[in-house]
Scaffold this active site. Structure first.
Site, short mmCIF file in Angstrom:
data_model
loop_
_atom_site.label_atom_id
_atom_site.label_comp_id
_atom_site.label_asym_id
_atom_site.label_seq_id
_atom_site.Cartn_x
_atom_site.Cartn_y
_atom_site.Cartn_z
N CYS A 82 1.33 -0.16 5.33
CA CYS A 82 0.31 0.50 4.52
C CYS A 82 0.76 1.87 4.03
O CYS A 82 1.30 2.65 4.80
CB CYS A 82 -0.96 0.72 5.36
SG CYS A 82 -2.09 -0.63 5.24
N CYS A 163 -2.14 -1.95 0.68
CA CYS A 163 -3.26 -1.35 1.38
C CYS A 163 -3.12 0.17 1.31
O CYS A 163 -2.02 0.69 1.08
CB CYS A 163 -3.32 -1.83 2.84
SG CYS A 163 -1.73 -1.85 3.67
#
Ligand code: APR
Length: 248
Positions: A82, A163
């Site tokens: 992420c 993300c």
């Protein structure tokens, strides 16, 4: 039909398969899994090479489907941690220089992106060999060729997995820094998940004025694609290549 069974007359408009394709895939896979990301050592490079070959060998080089690549991509999905993901469009070299200086990753820093980077491949029906003479060109022959479909489906999976905050490096020396027909425009931006935040960086050639900005029509178009998906957007412009790389 420009492809007759008589081999040398079988003439597509794109470059032929890269010489030693299988050997390069195997060697890059060994390097990646042993040296570049030792955490991925458990991946089986022989199985990956074989799965890659069986996606296109003996098949009509103009009839690639996304499904042809499913089993290969499932062996090594292009996911990154992420907040470390970087997209690019018309800025390949710059984006790669940028991620090298940061703890960031492009698609070419994932296993399958690394394996295929810069290579060309296609087969032909009735043969177990790669066609080293020529492969279909996206414009002149067919869009559903194995090379184009590979980058599209891999890019789609890469974007879907994004993300937190992700970045895109765009070319501010072009009149339209955002190209809605590029892979970033057609495949990646439209597949970002809601709640992801995209930061666009418009970088122009050092020593020249920029040709596009965050308030230009191409970036407004990008913003409208993202608004429709509830993706947050920030845009930074007027950065020369040197400024961009120095601040990074
Ligand atoms: N090696 C060779 N060809 C590639 C590669 C690669 N590593 N990546 C993409 N390609 C092909 C694709 O067909 C792509 O359309 O080259 C073209 C590059 O065109 P650009 O207009 O510069 O960029 P774009 O189409 O937006 O594609 C780059 O897609 O591959 C993903 O994550 C990557 O964000 C990046 C974007």
């Amino acid at each position: 039909d420009c492809c007759t069974p008589i081999k040398k007359l079988c003439w597509w408009h794109g470059a032929g398969s890269t010489a030693d394709f299988q050997k390069i895939i195997q060697e890059r896979c060994d390097t990646y899994t042993q040296t570049i990301r030792p955490g991925s050592r458990s991946r089986n490079c022989q199985a990956i090479r074989q799965a890659f070959m069986s996606t296109f060998i003996s098949k009509d080089p103009c009839k690639a489907t996304k499904e042809d690549y499913n089993s290969l991509i499932n062996l090594a999905p292009p996911t990154v941690p992420c907040g470390q993901q970087v997209f690019w469009s018309k800025t390949k070299e710059l984006a790669h220089e940028y991620v090298k200086r940061q703890r960031l990753m492009t698609l070419e820093d994932t296993l399958l992106g690394y394996l295929a980077d810069g290579l060309s491949w296609c087969g032909e029906p009735g043969s177990s060999d790669l066609n080293i003479w020529s492969c279909p060109d996206w414009r002149k022959d067919c869009r559903t060729n194995y090379l184009s479909v590979f980058w599209e489906v891999l890019s789609e999976r890469f974007a879907e997995s994004a993300c937190s905050t992700v970045r895109v490096v765009l070319n501010g020396s072009l009149e339209n820094a955002f190209d809605s027909m590029s892979i970033f425009g057609r495949v990646e931006a439209p597949n970002l998940r809601p709640q992801v935040e995209l930061e666009a960086w418009l970088v122009h050639d050092t020593g020249k004025p920029p040709s596009d900005s965050c308030s230009g029509s191409s970036i407004r178009k990008l913003k409208s694609i993202l608004d429709g998906r509830n993706v947050k957007f920030r845009c930074m412009d007027n950065l020369s290549r040197d400024q961009f790389l120095q601040r990074s």
